[in-house]
Scaffold this active site. Structure first.
Site, PDB file in Angstrom:
ATOM      1  N   ILE A  66      26.524 -35.198   3.557  1.00  0.00           N
ATOM      2  CA  ILE A  66      25.917 -33.930   3.935  1.00  0.00           C
ATOM      3  C   ILE A  66      25.287 -33.239   2.727  1.00  0.00           C
ATOM      4  O   ILE A  66      24.193 -32.708   2.794  1.00  0.00           O
ATOM      5  CB  ILE A  66      26.967 -32.976   4.567  1.00  0.00           C
ATOM      6  CG1 ILE A  66      27.716 -33.660   5.715  1.00  0.00           C
ATOM      7  CG2 ILE A  66      26.324 -31.679   5.019  1.00  0.00           C
ATOM      8  CD1 ILE A  66      26.872 -34.020   6.901  1.00  0.00           C
ATOM      9  N   CYS A  83      34.370 -36.704   6.579  1.00  0.00           N
ATOM     10  CA  CYS A  83      34.647 -38.094   6.212  1.00  0.00           C
ATOM     11  C   CYS A  83      35.974 -38.531   6.809  1.00  0.00           C
ATOM     12  O   CYS A  83      36.672 -37.756   7.459  1.00  0.00           O
ATOM     13  CB  CYS A  83      34.713 -38.230   4.688  1.00  0.00           C
ATOM     14  SG  CYS A  83      33.190 -37.738   3.860  1.00  0.00           S
TER      15      CYS A  83
END
Length: 632
Positions: free
Chosen positions: A54, A5
């Protein structure tokens, strides 16, 4: 979420920053997390997050909070041991609101404070706001796989995954740090805590930044010395344990709720990662490679990679690049790199990442094996230096004089440079340096030694304090792993993969695995003319026959030939007397290096590539900088 991120934070007690600064941070970080974003204001702190989902794709949005809302965190990364941590924390009464691995950090912090980082096996950078203590805490993982940058003017503090977010927030502008420039021209990268941007700091690996009301920001390390060397274990015992522990690490790092794969070159390390994936997964791994058409098998690895893929049994994809693409790819890569890293394969890595991101969100890669296991020529040199460590430095002076008189003898000159070091730490540093002080003085045009040399030495001595009394080779491996790897190769990996919204994991640097590796005596890891000796023995347990005995082959590009021809002309053009860079680097010194390299009188390819990359960096950031939005 486990997620690669983008994270950004602004601590502004007086409220003097632009109101849209957090939103500007988000915009600069969006490529790191295109799946979602969030901004949270918590007292004087604002936390911003972009998400590449994810794990717990549906429920892992950030920021994440503690049960009472007093602790808020934003995380970039993966916590591979989060299930074990979660069980232990739930037993102590903590209640989890998501299945996100990142939430373990919130509760671990509630339990242990900033020391919670010692419990984490993962790749991460995080920022946390503790409302009760009015404390901002930021951390970067043990080996520096994930980067984190920060800036402060004494009142405000801004933190982000990328420098671009700090620049876009308007708290500072792109100015060159000349001491950092010396570091770059010496080492190909800028070691933490500096960056090439004046006033912007890089948090070192295994470090925590703590900001509390009424006090200046402080950085503290949690880097711990390696455990005692393994004793009474045969080579075969160590290799067998290493193979099993490595395969366990790969299995941990296959943690994902979305498609994943691996980068596969023609070498041993990436093939070992893929072979371990095949051993621990019911499905064939998906693999990706890139080659250089017409450059020969040394650089065009597609055939060797395809053979590895066939032997292991993978779903394999290949792409290609070419010299005509190189400058265009470099112009694309450098703004994303943000810090030039002297790695000519960076543009190709960017292209490979975009190619892989068409099919997967996560890749495992083979980087991180050479540094701890002794895969470079300089490790062989360190072993030889160990025999000469008590020779007085004065003995090197005649050799240095002779080497400088013989321009063709690049190796002799470098050897003289190394031997001229005063003490072990300086000699180990010089093994890594691509230029000596006279070359840097000519390039920088000031004619006097820089304080960067003493700064590099202090950084090296700090790291080497972990391994007092160990052999010079042990020290070299530790210094490479803990000082040079984090801010060079690993930052390049992160930036080039994340530019394509692709998460890159490095199982060779799994924390649990490395606890074992760093206890293997260096004399077992490296022998004369046999680098990565125990590593290769271990990988033979995993790899199909015919791969483990391949010669060492890193992710390389044919840029040496390019520099002798078209790219050499490009370097000269970018450092002409009328170019903006002439204020920073002496054009005549650059012309001398290009001429010597082109005629074959010396091998200057490393510094010439660094100069090419520096010119692209200067163009992208310094020449194109926006006016400051910072308010007094």
């Amino acid at each position: 979420m486990a997620a690669m991120c983008g994270i950004g934070a602004l601590l502004d007690p007086a409220g003097t920053s632009s109101q849209d600064a957090p939103q500007r941070m988000l915009e600069a970080l969006r490529h790191r997390g295109p799946d979602g974003e969030g901004i949270r204001r918590a007292g004087p702190a604002t936390l911003a997050h972009t998400r590449l989902a994810i794990i717990d794709v549906a429920g892992g949005d950030q920021p994440l909070d503690s049960e009472d809302g007093a602790v808020t965190v934003i995380v970039n990364g993966e916590i591979y041991n989060h299930r074990t941590l979660r069980t232990r924390l739930e037993e102590r009464g903590h209640r989890f609101a998501t299945n996100s691995d990142s939430e373990a950090i919130v509760h671990a912090y509630e339990e242990s404070g900033p020391e919670c980082v010692r419990e984490l096996n993962g790749i991460f950078a995080f920022v946390l706001w503790d409302e009760r203590r009015q404390r901002l805490v930021a951390a970067r993982d043990e080996f520096g796989v994930k980067p984190l940058y920060w800036w402060s003017d004494g009142t405000r503090v801004a933190i982000a995954s990328e420098i671009g977010a700090l620049l876009k927030a308007g708290v500072t502008t792109a100015e060159v740090d000349r001491t950092a420039l010396d570091h770059y021209l010496a080492c190909r990268f800028v070691p933490a805590p500096r960056t090439l941007f004046r006033g912007i700091n890089k948090l070192p690996a295994a470090s925590t930044l703590i900001v509390e009301q009424g006090s200046q920001p402080r950085v503290q390390t949690w880097r711990a010395p390696p455990g005692a060397p393994h004793r009474d274990l045969s080579d075969e015992d160590v290799a067998g344990q290493l193979a099993e522990r490595f395969t366990d690490a790969v299995e941990r790092q296959m943690m994902s709720d979305v498609p994943y794969g691996a980068f596969l070159s023609g070498g041993v390390d990436s093939a070992a990662v893929v072979a371990a994936m095949a051993l621990r997964s019911p499905n064939p791994p998906t693999t990706f490679t890139i080659g250089f058409p017409g450059a020969g098998p040394v650089f065009d690895e597609r055939e060797a990679a395809a053979e590895s893929a066939r032997l292991i049994g993978t779903e394999h994809y290949a792409t290609a690049t070419a010299e005509t693409d190189f400058l265009a790819e470099l112009a694309t890569a450098v703004p994303r790199l943000e810090e030039p890293c002297g790695i000519p394969s960076a543009p190709a890595l960017g292209q490979l990442s975009r190619f892989a991101a068409e099919r997967v969100k996560v890749v495992l890669a083979g980087q991180g094996a050479d540094e701890p296991h002794g895969g470079y020529g300089r490790h062989q040199a360190a072993a030889l230096l160990g025999r000469l460590r008590h020779a007085p430095a004065a003995l090197a002076s005649p050799a240095a004089a002779i080497a400088r008189a013989l321009p063709r003898a690049a190796r002799a000159r470098r050897a003289a440079h190394v031997l001229g070091g005063r003490g072990d730490a300086e000699r180990l540093l010089r093994l890594v340096e691509i230029t000596d002080a006279p070359v840097r003085q000519a390039l920088l045009g000031d004619g006097r030694p820089s304080d960067a040399e003493s700064e590099r030495l202090a950084l090296a001595l700090n790291v080497l304090a972990d391994v007092p009394g160990r052999s010079l080779l042990d020290q070299a491996l530790h210094l490479d792993t803990r000082m040079f790897l984090p801010d060079g190769i690993l930052i390049c990996n992160d930036k080039m993969s994340m530019a394509a919204s692709l998460e890159l994991r490095v199982p060779f640097l799994d924390v649990e695995l490395m606890r074992f590796v760093e206890r293997i005596p260096a004399r077992m890891r490296v022998r004369p003319r046999a680098g990565k000796r125990i590593h290769r023995m271990a990988m033979e347990h995993i790899l199909p026959p015919g791969i483990a005995d391949r010669p060492k082959h890193g992710f390389a590009t044919p840029y040496d030939e390019w520099l002798r021809a078209s790219l050499g002309e490009e370097v000269e053009r970018r450092y002409s007397k009328t170019a903006p860079l002439a204020e920073l680097v002496e054009p005549k010194a650059v012309q001398t290096l290009v001429a010597e390299h082109r005629r074959g009188r010396a091998d200057h390819k490393a510094i010439l590539y660094c100069l090419l990359e520096l010119s692209e960096w200067h163009r992208a950031f310094v020449e194109a900088r926006e006016p400051s939005l910072a308010q007094a």
